[in-house]
Design a protein around this motif. Structure first.
Motif, PDB file in Angstrom:
ATOM      1  N   GLY A   1       0.811  -1.214   0.000  1.00  0.00           N
ATOM      2  CA  GLY A   1       0.000   0.000   0.000  1.00  0.00           C
ATOM      3  C   GLY A   1       0.842   1.260   0.000  1.00  0.00           C
ATOM      4  O   GLY A   1       0.542   2.231  -0.709  1.00  0.00           O
ATOM      5  N   ASP A   2       1.922   1.256   0.782  1.00  0.00           N
ATOM      6  CA  ASP A   2       2.805   2.429   0.847  1.00  0.00           C
ATOM      7  C   ASP A   2       3.399   2.754  -0.526  1.00  0.00           C
ATOM      8  O   ASP A   2       3.486   3.929  -0.924  1.00  0.00           O
ATOM      9  CB  ASP A   2       3.933   2.186   1.850  1.00  0.00           C
ATOM     10  CG  ASP A   2       3.443   2.129   3.289  1.00  0.00           C
ATOM     11  OD1 ASP A   2       2.313   2.579   3.560  1.00  0.00           O
ATOM     12  OD2 ASP A   2       4.197   1.628   4.146  1.00  0.00           O
TER      13      ASP A   2
ATOM     14  N   ARG B   1       0.714   4.001  -2.898  1.00  0.00           N
ATOM     15  CA  ARG B   1       0.370   5.382  -2.540  1.00  0.00           C
ATOM     16  C   ARG B   1       1.429   6.355  -3.055  1.00  0.00           C
ATOM     17  O   ARG B   1       1.095   7.443  -3.561  1.00  0.00           O
ATOM     18  CB  ARG B   1       0.247   5.485  -1.021  1.00  0.00           C
ATOM     19  CG  ARG B   1      -0.071   6.878  -0.496  1.00  0.00           C
ATOM     20  CD  ARG B   1      -0.098   6.856   1.008  1.00  0.00           C
ATOM     21  NE  ARG B   1      -0.232   8.186   1.569  1.00  0.00           N
ATOM     22  CZ  ARG B   1      -0.132   8.457   2.863  1.00  0.00           C
ATOM     23  NH1 ARG B   1       0.101   7.487   3.723  1.00  0.00           N
ATOM     24  NH2 ARG B   1      -0.254   9.691   3.298  1.00  0.00           N
ATOM     25  N   SER B   2       2.702   5.969  -2.943  1.00  0.00           N
ATOM     26  CA  SER B   2       3.770   6.866  -3.400  1.00  0.00           C
ATOM     27  C   SER B   2       3.724   7.096  -4.904  1.00  0.00           C
ATOM     28  O   SER B   2       4.238   8.100  -5.403  1.00  0.00           O
ATOM     29  CB  SER B   2       5.140   6.301  -2.999  1.00  0.00           C
ATOM     30  OG  SER B   2       5.491   5.189  -3.807  1.00  0.00           O
TER      31      SER B   2
ATOM     32  N   LYS C   1      -1.375   5.808  -6.745  1.00  0.00           N
ATOM     33  CA  LYS C   1      -2.436   4.819  -6.964  1.00  0.00           C
ATOM     34  C   LYS C   1      -3.230   4.674  -5.667  1.00  0.00           C
ATOM     35  O   LYS C   1      -3.128   3.663  -4.957  1.00  0.00           O
ATOM     36  CB  LYS C   1      -1.829   3.497  -7.413  1.00  0.00           C
ATOM     37  CG  LYS C   1      -1.027   3.623  -8.716  1.00  0.00           C
ATOM     38  CD  LYS C   1      -0.333   2.334  -9.103  1.00  0.00           C
ATOM     39  CE  LYS C   1       0.467   2.508 -10.395  1.00  0.00           C
ATOM     40  NZ  LYS C   1       1.168   1.252 -10.788  1.00  0.00           N
ATOM     41  N   ILE C   2      -4.036   5.678  -5.377  1.00  0.00           N
ATOM     42  CA  ILE C   2      -4.659   5.810  -4.072  1.00  0.00           C
ATOM     43  C   ILE C   2      -5.690   4.718  -3.799  1.00  0.00           C
ATOM     44  O   ILE C   2      -5.704   4.111  -2.722  1.00  0.00           O
ATOM     45  CB  ILE C   2      -5.294   7.200  -3.918  1.00  0.00           C
ATOM     46  CG1 ILE C   2      -4.224   8.298  -4.132  1.00  0.00           C
ATOM     47  CG2 ILE C   2      -5.930   7.337  -2.547  1.00  0.00           C
ATOM     48  CD1 ILE C   2      -3.039   8.207  -3.209  1.00  0.00           C
TER      49      ILE C   2
ATOM     50  N   ALA D   1      -3.995   1.543  -3.154  1.00  0.00           N
ATOM     51  CA  ALA D   1      -3.320   1.589  -1.854  1.00  0.00           C
ATOM     52  C   ALA D   1      -4.311   1.330  -0.730  1.00  0.00           C
ATOM     53  O   ALA D   1      -4.040   0.526   0.182  1.00  0.00           O
ATOM     54  CB  ALA D   1      -2.637   2.937  -1.658  1.00  0.00           C
ATOM     55  N   ILE D   2      -5.459   1.986  -0.795  1.00  0.00           N
ATOM     56  CA  ILE D   2      -6.475   1.789   0.249  1.00  0.00           C
ATOM     57  C   ILE D   2      -6.916   0.326   0.277  1.00  0.00           C
ATOM     58  O   ILE D   2      -7.098  -0.257   1.354  1.00  0.00           O
ATOM     59  CB  ILE D   2      -7.679   2.713   0.008  1.00  0.00           C
ATOM     60  CG1 ILE D   2      -7.277   4.173   0.273  1.00  0.00           C
ATOM     61  CG2 ILE D   2      -8.856   2.326   0.894  1.00  0.00           C
ATOM     62  CD1 ILE D   2      -8.373   5.187  -0.024  1.00  0.00           C
TER      63      ILE D   2
ATOM     64  N   TYR E   1      -4.326  -1.589   2.201  1.00  0.00           N
ATOM     65  CA  TYR E   1      -4.439  -1.349   3.643  1.00  0.00           C
ATOM     66  C   TYR E   1      -5.670  -2.064   4.218  1.00  0.00           C
ATOM     67  O   TYR E   1      -5.618  -2.594   5.343  1.00  0.00           O
ATOM     68  CB  TYR E   1      -4.524   0.151   3.925  1.00  0.00           C
ATOM     69  CG  TYR E   1      -3.296   0.922   3.499  1.00  0.00           C
ATOM     70  CD1 TYR E   1      -2.020   0.468   3.807  1.00  0.00           C
ATOM     71  CD2 TYR E   1      -3.405   2.131   2.799  1.00  0.00           C
ATOM     72  CE1 TYR E   1      -0.890   1.181   3.420  1.00  0.00           C
ATOM     73  CE2 TYR E   1      -2.284   2.843   2.421  1.00  0.00           C
ATOM     74  CZ  TYR E   1      -1.033   2.368   2.732  1.00  0.00           C
ATOM     75  OH  TYR E   1       0.076   3.080   2.345  1.00  0.00           O
TER      76      TYR E   1
ATOM     77  N   ALA F   1      -2.663   4.389   7.896  1.00  0.00           N
ATOM     78  CA  ALA F   1      -2.348   4.723   6.510  1.00  0.00           C
ATOM     79  C   ALA F   1      -3.587   5.231   5.771  1.00  0.00           C
ATOM     80  O   ALA F   1      -3.514   6.205   5.017  1.00  0.00           O
ATOM     81  CB  ALA F   1      -1.766   3.498   5.806  1.00  0.00           C
TER      82      ALA F   1
ATOM     83  N   ILE G   1      -4.289   9.119   4.205  1.00  0.00           N
ATOM     84  CA  ILE G   1      -4.770   9.424   2.853  1.00  0.00           C
ATOM     85  C   ILE G   1      -5.968  10.370   2.927  1.00  0.00           C
ATOM     86  O   ILE G   1      -6.029  11.380   2.219  1.00  0.00           O
ATOM     87  CB  ILE G   1      -5.146   8.123   2.108  1.00  0.00           C
ATOM     88  CG1 ILE G   1      -3.888   7.338   1.744  1.00  0.00           C
ATOM     89  CG2 ILE G   1      -5.948   8.446   0.842  1.00  0.00           C
ATOM     90  CD1 ILE G   1      -4.167   5.976   1.113  1.00  0.00           C
TER      91      ILE G   1
END
Length: 316
Positions: free
Chosen positions: A124-125, A128-129, A132-133, A136-137, A140, A156, A160
């Motif tokens: 996910g980290d 997110r970087s 790709k939100i 990523a969620i 998580y 995390a 966001i």
């Protein structure tokens, strides 16, 4: 019986691997590395030995050597979980998020049942970087589903939503954590939620006084909860002061800023905030001292220089 300290009689790569693991477990990396290399002299395509060597190189900070060894392990056994995770971790440490994502996803594809919550968070980290939100969620959420006590997954997601100024979503994810386990949230979590309420206040109109007061009350409750959990949490004291200042509770704000400074004399923000209040109260010498302290701690703080310059320009 085989002599552990005399591996010259050993013929199988698996036994050399065991010797290496024992030495590595005791902190003797040179002997561990030697035994892993011996395993490869017996069987050059023995993937676990390449993976272990990669782990030692990574532990020593030799990232390119680690990548080479992990890659050899995967060349001989693409489904070796530890090698895929090792590459993912190494690429993440080097800031190569796309490559990290690829190997974490391979590890998840091959071994979904062994892909722990911490690795869902790592995936996910990296997602997110790369912006790709939604993905990523989802990672998580998988971490939370696998281990509902995994606070990093909740945090995390909250971060966001905090960056999106989605206060209700921040509150909702922390409420989920608290409902699952009332001891799960820590001081920094309540502090983060309080900050979310303050950010929400900055986006509402002046006419929404009732909503503003409600959000201020929620923020104060969060910061006070954070302080209750960790009385030495200077940031929560400072944020509590900020909220009191919004409500024109000047005395309470001053107390909170001074408490933050007492806890952490190297924390520039409360000096600056306190300087503004003291200047408005006409306590010029004390205000100057506060701004000077803020500048000493944060020499590049332009706003602090501006405030101090304005006071000094008045001929004080």
């Amino acid at each position: 019986m085989t002599d552990v300290n005399n591996p010259s009689n050993v013929e199988s790569p698996e036994t050399y691997l065991q010797f290496g693991d024992r030495y590595r477990g005791s902190g003797n990396l040179p002997l561990a590395l030697k035994n892993y290399q011996r395993a490869l002299t017996v069987a050059p395509d023995f993937a676990p030995a390449h993976e272990r060597i990669g782990g030692i190189y990574q532990q020593q900070g030799n990232m390119m050597e680690a990548i080479a060894s992990y890659s050899k392990a995967i060349q001989f056994d693409p489904q070796l979980l530890e090698a895929q995770l090792g590459l993912g971790n190494t690429y993440q440490q080097m800031g190569w998020a796309e490559l990290a994502i690829a190997h974490f996803q391979k590890a998840l594809e091959y071994h979904p049942e062994r892909f722990l919550a911490e690795y869902h968070c790592k995936l996910g980290d990296n997602l997110r970087s790369r912006g790709k939100i939604s993905e990523a969620i989802a990672s998580y959420e998988r971490a939370i589903a696998q281990n509902p006590d995994n606070i990093d997954g909740y945090r995390a997601i909250a971060q966001i939503h905090l960056h999106q100024n989605a206060t209700e979503a921040v509150s909702a994810i922390y409420e989920r954590a608290e409902n699952h386990n009332s001891d799960l949230l820590q001081a920094k979590d309540y502090n983060a939620l309080g900050v979310a309420y303050l950010l929400k206040i900055s986006s509402i109109t002046i006419e929404e006084e009732v909503l503003k007061a409600d959000l201020e009350g929620k923020a104060i409750a969060c910061f006070e909860k954070a302080i209750q959990i960790d009385p030495a949490y200077a940031d929560a004291h400072c944020n509590l002061g900020n909220t009191f200042l919004r409500k024109d509770q000047i005395k309470d704000a001053i107390i909170s800023y001074k408490e933050a400074i007492d806890i952490d004399p190297n924390f520039a923000q409360p000096y600056f905030n306190l300087g503004i209040i003291l200047n408005n109260l006409g306590k010029i010498d004390e205000a100057i001292a506060c701004f000077q302290s803020a500048i000493e701690l944060a020499p590049d703080w332009i706003e602090a220089h501006q405030y101090l310059g304005q006071i000094l320009a008045r001929g004080v």
